[in-house]
Scaffold this active site. Structure first.
Site, PDB file in Angstrom:
ATOM      1  N   THR A  83       0.825  -1.144  -0.089  1.00 39.38           N
ATOM      2  CA  THR A  83      -0.042   0.014   0.068  1.00 39.38           C
ATOM      3  C   THR A  83       0.806   1.270   0.020  1.00 39.38           C
ATOM      4  O   THR A  83       0.492   2.500  -0.618  1.00 39.38           O
ATOM      5  CB  THR A  83      -0.930   0.011   1.334  1.00 39.38           C
ATOM      6  OG1 THR A  83      -1.677  -1.308   1.102  1.00 39.38           O
ATOM      7  CG2 THR A  83      -1.756   1.209   1.437  1.00 39.38           C
ATOM      8  N   THR A 158       2.256  -4.656   4.236  1.00 42.73           N
ATOM      9  CA  THR A 158       2.293  -4.867   5.722  1.00 42.73           C
ATOM     10  C   THR A 158       2.214  -6.487   6.357  1.00 42.73           C
ATOM     11  O   THR A 158       2.698  -6.988   7.241  1.00 42.73           O
ATOM     12  CB  THR A 158       1.352  -4.174   6.554  1.00 42.73           C
ATOM     13  OG1 THR A 158      -0.226  -4.540   5.949  1.00 42.73           O
ATOM     14  CG2 THR A 158       1.517  -2.882   6.764  1.00 42.73           C
ATOM     15  N   ASP A 159       1.442  -7.179   5.132  1.00 43.79           N
ATOM     16  CA  ASP A 159       1.072  -8.581   5.649  1.00 43.79           C
ATOM     17  C   ASP A 159       2.183  -9.386   5.832  1.00 43.79           C
ATOM     18  O   ASP A 159       2.087 -10.090   7.017  1.00 43.79           O
ATOM     19  CB  ASP A 159       0.298  -9.216   4.272  1.00 43.79           C
ATOM     20  CG  ASP A 159      -1.070  -8.610   4.408  1.00 43.79           C
ATOM     21  OD1 ASP A 159      -1.447  -7.736   4.702  1.00 43.79           O
ATOM     22  OD2 ASP A 159      -2.093  -9.357   3.479  1.00 43.79           O
ATOM     23  N   LYS A 236       2.277  -8.097  12.726  1.00 44.56           N
ATOM     24  CA  LYS A 236       1.154  -7.402  12.639  1.00 44.56           C
ATOM     25  C   LYS A 236       0.053  -8.102  13.532  1.00 44.56           C
ATOM     26  O   LYS A 236      -0.500  -9.339  13.072  1.00 44.56           O
ATOM     27  CB  LYS A 236       0.815  -7.620  11.136  1.00 44.56           C
ATOM     28  CG  LYS A 236      -0.404  -6.902  10.670  1.00 44.56           C
ATOM     29  CD  LYS A 236      -0.645  -6.804   9.043  1.00 44.56           C
ATOM     30  CE  LYS A 236      -1.453  -6.378   8.800  1.00 44.56           C
ATOM     31  NZ  LYS A 236      -1.892  -6.212   7.204  1.00 44.56           N
TER      32      LYS A 236
HETATM   33  N1  GLU Z   1      -1.918  -7.237   1.212  1.00 45.53           N
HETATM   34  C1  GLU Z   1      -0.952  -6.217   0.878  1.00 45.53           C
HETATM   35  C2  GLU Z   1       0.330  -6.389   1.169  1.00 45.53           C
HETATM   36  O1  GLU Z   1       0.695  -6.899   2.403  1.00 45.53           O
HETATM   37  C3  GLU Z   1      -1.348  -4.766   0.713  1.00 45.53           C
HETATM   38  C4  GLU Z   1      -1.567  -4.128   2.036  1.00 45.53           C
HETATM   39  C5  GLU Z   1      -0.406  -3.377   2.800  1.00 45.53           C
HETATM   40  O2  GLU Z   1       0.505  -2.727   2.074  1.00 45.53           O
HETATM   41  O3  GLU Z   1      -0.317  -3.645   3.742  1.00 45.53           O
HETATM   42  O4  GLU Z   1       1.395  -5.897   0.596  1.00 45.53           O
END
Ligand code: GLU
Length: 409
Positions: A83, A158-159, A236
């Site tokens: 993101t 973040t995942d 997380k």
């Molecule tokens: N799920 C995706 C990822 O971890 C997009 C959400 C984000 O950046 O946290 O890359």
């Protein structure tokens, strides 16, 4: 609002008798969003806006291919996606992933005020699509940059951030410059985006003397501070909140305040020991979350295809007693089986119950308070770069701060 105001223009807004100036981003039926000079997006209800006037038109920033000369120590920003990589294209108003270094900086002009920034986009993926080969690729790029003593910021989804930060912690030993991950839970076009503050804080940490891989993210739901987590100690813990990341079984190693001042707690400083890059990760390591009802057949298949297994067991580190003889069979074939806890908080202890003692007897290695994903990346690193006996011997030793030396509980 005048028709001539477009995304990217500098405007002044009169709102409930107060004047705000900033960059116009967007307007919908409810709110008008402007980006203030400090990088925050301000969302103002249209119904309370007195007037909006144009201060100056948007001028397309011209970036050299890679570098922006700014004030302050050089920092290299490596983009991998997620993101945080999305930016507002002021020409179209669209939110899209940055595909070039210029686009990446386009969204963050303020960075040049605190550092001389270089950028490179290595990947543009959602982090759930990360592979071990990507971790190696990221480690090699980071190593190149820190060999020049530039601090590095890696922007990431973040995942699976804690997997990547952990992998990098093992792949680069004694980094000669800071290696700092950051990410965002809300995209930069949203008024509540955490992207700008997180990135600025990460750049600031990348200018410090920290000699361990770390992750910089919001410490609360407001914009008052960022936590600096050790790359081998975080998780997380929330799917959407901006303060989703928590240090587990240890305190954050520091904090960045609103004015980008750092207060360190206990952290590793850059040292004089030789830096080393390891460039292999075994693909034959698996991570299995035990659950009631897991069939022996599935467990067997999983164990057969891997040389190393990390189990996320229940409580103090248990899986059903029915698998104990299987486990013994695998460890006598030379496979390494390490036990972590799905509780996350606290350590495993295989001496307390018969189940644990059976597993110990079957050759399972208790991994103290190491997080499951950290144990998984660590074993992948050990089996990728060392012989099996060394890997077995090092798995439960503290190499990068992933195991607490002393535990109070
Ligand atoms: N799920 C995706 C990822 O971890 C997009 C959400 C984000 O950046 O946290 O890359």
């Amino acid at each position: 609002m005048s028709d001539t105001i477009e995304s990217g223009d500098k405007v002044e807004v009169q709102w409930k008798g107060t004047k705000f100036s900033g960059m116009f981003i967007s307007k919908d039926e409810k709110v008008t969003v402007i980006k203030l000079q400090n990088g925050y997006n301000l969302s103002l209800e249209n119904s309370s806006i007195g007037s909006i006037s144009l201060l100056s038109k948007f001028v397309q920033r011209k970036f050299s291919e890679e570098k922006v000369t700014g004030e302050g120590k050089r920092v290299f920003v490596l983009g991998t996606g997620g993101t945080i990589a999305s930016y507002v294209d002021y020409e179209t108003g669209a939110v899209k992933p940055a595909e070039t270094p210029q686009e990446m900086l386009h969204a963050q002009p303020d960075l040049a005020k605190i550092a001389s920034i270089g950028t490179e986009i290595i990947l543009n993926i959602l982090s759930e699509d990360m592979q071990k080969a990507d971790w190696i690729n990221i480690a090699k790029k980071v190593y190149e940059r820190i060999s020049e003593r530039d601090g590095v910021v890696i922007t990431h989804g973040t995942d699976v951030l804690s997997f990547t930060s952990s992998a990098l912690s093992f792949l680069i030993e004694n980094p000669k410059a800071p290696i700092v991950f950051t990410a965002s839970q809300r995209s930069p076009d949203r008024p509540s985006s955490d992207a700008f503050f997180n990135l600025k804080g990460a750049v600031r940490v990348a200018q410090s003397d920290v000699g361990q891989v770390c992750v910089v993210m919001h410490s609360s739901t407001s914009d008052d501070a960022l936590d600096i987590h050790s790359g081998v100690r975080l998780r997380k813990m929330h799917s959407s909140r901006r303060d989703a990341f928590k240090s587990i079984n240890s305190e954050p190693i520091g904090r960045v305040d609103r004015d980008l001042r750092i207060q360190w707690r206990k952290y590793e400083k850059i040292n004089e020991k030789p830096m080393k890059l390891y460039d292999k990760l075994s693909e034959k390591v698996g991570l299995l979350y035990f659950y009631p009802g897991l069939s022996e057949e599935l467990f067997e298949k999983f164990a057969q295809v891997n040389d190393g297994l990390i189990l996320a067991g229940t409580g103090l580190g248990h899986i059903t007693n029915r698998f104990a003889s299987r486990v013994k069979e695998y460890t006598s074939q030379g496979k390494i089986i390490g036990m972590t806890t799905q509780c996350l908080y606290g350590a495993v202890d295989l001496e307390v119950y018969t189940t644990g003692r059976n597993l110990l007897e079957a050759g399972v290695i208790p991994l103290h308070d190491m997080l499951p994903e950290v144990a998984y990346t660590k074993l992948s690193f050990l089996l990728g770069n060392f012989d099996v006996d060394t890997a077995r011997n090092l798995l439960d030793k503290n190499l990068r701060g992933e195991i607490s030396e002393r535990r109070t509980e």
